[in-house]
Design a protein around this motif. Structure first.
Motif, PDB file in Angstrom:
ATOM      1  N   THR A 282       5.385  -5.648 128.307  1.00 42.86           N
ATOM      2  CA  THR A 282       4.817  -5.071 129.541  1.00 42.86           C
ATOM      3  C   THR A 282       5.781  -4.054 130.127  1.00 42.86           C
ATOM      4  O   THR A 282       5.366  -3.074 130.735  1.00 42.86           O
ATOM      5  N   HIS A 283       7.072  -4.300 129.975  1.00 42.83           N
ATOM      6  CA  HIS A 283       8.112  -3.335 130.325  1.00 42.83           C
ATOM      7  C   HIS A 283       9.438  -3.908 129.850  1.00 42.83           C
ATOM      8  O   HIS A 283       9.474  -4.999 129.275  1.00 42.83           O
ATOM      9  N   LEU A 284      10.516  -3.195 130.092  1.00 39.97           N
ATOM     10  CA  LEU A 284      11.774  -3.592 129.452  1.00 39.97           C
ATOM     11  C   LEU A 284      12.782  -4.230 130.409  1.00 39.97           C
ATOM     12  O   LEU A 284      13.974  -4.270 130.100  1.00 39.97           O
ATOM     13  N   HIS A 285      12.355  -4.715 131.530  1.00 35.71           N
ATOM     14  CA  HIS A 285      13.307  -5.413 132.405  1.00 35.71           C
ATOM     15  C   HIS A 285      13.831  -6.654 131.685  1.00 35.71           C
ATOM     16  O   HIS A 285      13.098  -7.307 130.939  1.00 35.71           O
ATOM     17  N   PRO A 286      15.102  -6.986 131.930  1.00 34.86           N
ATOM     18  CA  PRO A 286      15.718  -8.078 131.174  1.00 34.86           C
ATOM     19  C   PRO A 286      14.960  -9.396 131.267  1.00 34.86           C
ATOM     20  O   PRO A 286      14.860 -10.126 130.274  1.00 34.86           O
TER      21      PRO A 286
ATOM     22  N   ALA B 281       5.447   3.636 137.203  1.00 38.65           N
ATOM     23  CA  ALA B 281       4.868   2.773 138.243  1.00 38.65           C
ATOM     24  C   ALA B 281       5.959   1.792 138.719  1.00 38.65           C
ATOM     25  O   ALA B 281       6.866   2.209 139.421  1.00 38.65           O
ATOM     26  N   HIS B 282       5.900   0.529 138.284  1.00 38.49           N
ATOM     27  CA  HIS B 282       7.008  -0.399 138.577  1.00 38.49           C
ATOM     28  C   HIS B 282       8.276   0.077 137.861  1.00 38.49           C
ATOM     29  O   HIS B 282       9.380   0.042 138.407  1.00 38.49           O
ATOM     30  N   THR B 283       8.103   0.513 136.621  1.00 36.13           N
ATOM     31  CA  THR B 283       9.177   1.187 135.879  1.00 36.13           C
ATOM     32  C   THR B 283       8.586   2.475 135.305  1.00 36.13           C
ATOM     33  O   THR B 283       7.417   2.771 135.521  1.00 36.13           O
TER      34      THR B 283
ATOM     35  N   GLY C 210       2.196  -7.873 134.007  1.00 36.12           N
ATOM     36  CA  GLY C 210       3.649  -7.673 134.068  1.00 36.12           C
ATOM     37  C   GLY C 210       4.121  -7.837 135.504  1.00 36.12           C
ATOM     38  O   GLY C 210       3.783  -8.812 136.171  1.00 36.12           O
ATOM     39  N   ASP C 211       4.863  -6.857 136.012  1.00 35.07           N
ATOM     40  CA  ASP C 211       5.325  -6.906 137.407  1.00 35.07           C
ATOM     41  C   ASP C 211       4.552  -5.944 138.307  1.00 35.07           C
ATOM     42  O   ASP C 211       5.025  -5.570 139.383  1.00 35.07           O
ATOM     43  N   LEU C 212       3.374  -5.523 137.868  1.00 32.79           N
ATOM     44  CA  LEU C 212       2.615  -4.547 138.653  1.00 32.79           C
ATOM     45  C   LEU C 212       1.900  -5.172 139.845  1.00 32.79           C
ATOM     46  O   LEU C 212       1.578  -4.494 140.816  1.00 32.79           O
TER      47      LEU C 212
HETATM   48 ZN   LIG Z   1      10.065  -5.864 136.201  1.00 32.91          ZN
END
Ligand SMILES: [Zn+2]
Length: 320
Positions: free
Chosen positions: A104-108, A173-175, A192-194
């Protein structure tokens, strides 16, 4: 019978022209929130005939039996999380290998676990703008290496057991590089975090863009989802309410920052302005301040949010 990736999926790069829709909700008070469905740490819930979600550490990861293999959605925060996730996949979908991973994205907290899966030759789906972040994993791999599919708009995976839509955000967006997954049969969106129904949205990433984020919320809302499943927290069974909550927060944040920018206000004023203007009860003031400060620093006089300098990739190539 074993089939190749190409034979298993009809992967269509489609431009889904989805018009933003109005909020399908009566004016006035929001509907009462039903009891939250939350997975306890280390528990797994079957969300559909061929779909599961488990919580590994604090992260919700999903997996889908696609007939000839398993697709993972996010891989957890650590190699240990990924190991536990793979054990659950093996238990719930015995005898089938993980062939595809969607980030969904690359946050740790979402995908550092992928480092624990290396070396691997899975096919990895990321937003096109994340290509540079994952290039090192592929080109630096010794032995097996993942194949990366960079999603520009939408990839529709038509598998033997179900159809999944992988959507890339058109703008940061979030990232800079969010993806979200829609399962048409159940009306579920993995966000994800959206959308963060029970916790503060994070707008302090180097690439966060509230405007692109708002446009993404419109696209999700246009699908009239039944359930939202986020990186953390309980499933949302009131998607319209939770989409609105995130949207209202972003709009209010933009409004306050715009006013400050117009006045040429100093960064030191950010916290005081947020306190005075009551951005809402969504986040504690300390998190509001972190969110607002990072955005304010990058905001141009004409209200744009160019990404800060590229940081090192969030997805490590090391195994442990
Ligand atoms: Zn995130």
């Amino acid at each position: 019978m074993k089939q190749s990736f190409a034979m298993t999926f009809l992967a269509v790069l489609a431009s889904l022209a989805v018009a933003p829709a109005a909020v399908a909700q009566a004016p006035g008070a929001p509907p009462p929130r039903p009891p939250a469905t939350e997975i306890a740490p280390f528990e797994t819930a079957q969300t559909d005939t061929n779909s599961w979600v488990g919580r590994f550490g604090g992260t919700n990861c999903a997996w889908f039996d696609l007939g000839d293999g398993v697709l993972l959605l996010d891989t957890g925060a650590t190699a240990e999380d990924a190991k536990n996730l793979l054990a659950e996949v093996k238990r719930t979908v015995p005898g089938k290998a993980v062939k595809w991973v969607v980030m969904t994205h690359l946050h740790p907290d979402s995908n550092n676990g992928f480092g624990g899966m290396l070396p691997t030759d899975v096919t990895l789906f990321v937003n096109r703008r994340a290509t540079e972040n994952v290039r090192g994993i592929v080109q630096g791999a010794k032995g097996k290496a993942p194949t990366v599919v960079a999603v520009v708009d939408t990839v529709v995976l038509v598998a033997r057991t179900q159809t999944l839509e992988i959507h890339a955000t058109a703008a940061p967006a979030h990232t800079e590089h969010d993806l979200w997954v829609y399962v048409p049969a159940s009306g579920t969106v993995y966000v994800g975090d959206l959308v963060t129904s029970t916790r503060c949205p994070m707008t302090s990433d180097r690439g966060t863009d509230p405007k692109g984020w708002l446009a993404t919320l419109d696209r999700i809302e246009a699908l009239h989802p039944q359930v939202l499943i986020a990186t953390r927290g309980p499933f949302s069974q009131v998607p319209a309410t939770d989409l609105k909550q995130t949207r209202d927060y972003l709009n209010r944040m933009l409004e306050i920052l715009k006013e400050m920018k117009a006045k040429g206000a100093a960064e030191a004023r950010v916290s005081g302005e947020l306190f005075a203007k009551k951005i809402g009860d969504y986040c504690p003031l300390e998190l509001d301040t972190i969110n607002a400060l990072e955005l304010y620093r990058r905001m141009t006089p004409d209200g744009k949010f160019p990404p800060a300098k590229l940081a090192k990739t969030d997805v490590p190539a090391a195994k442990k």
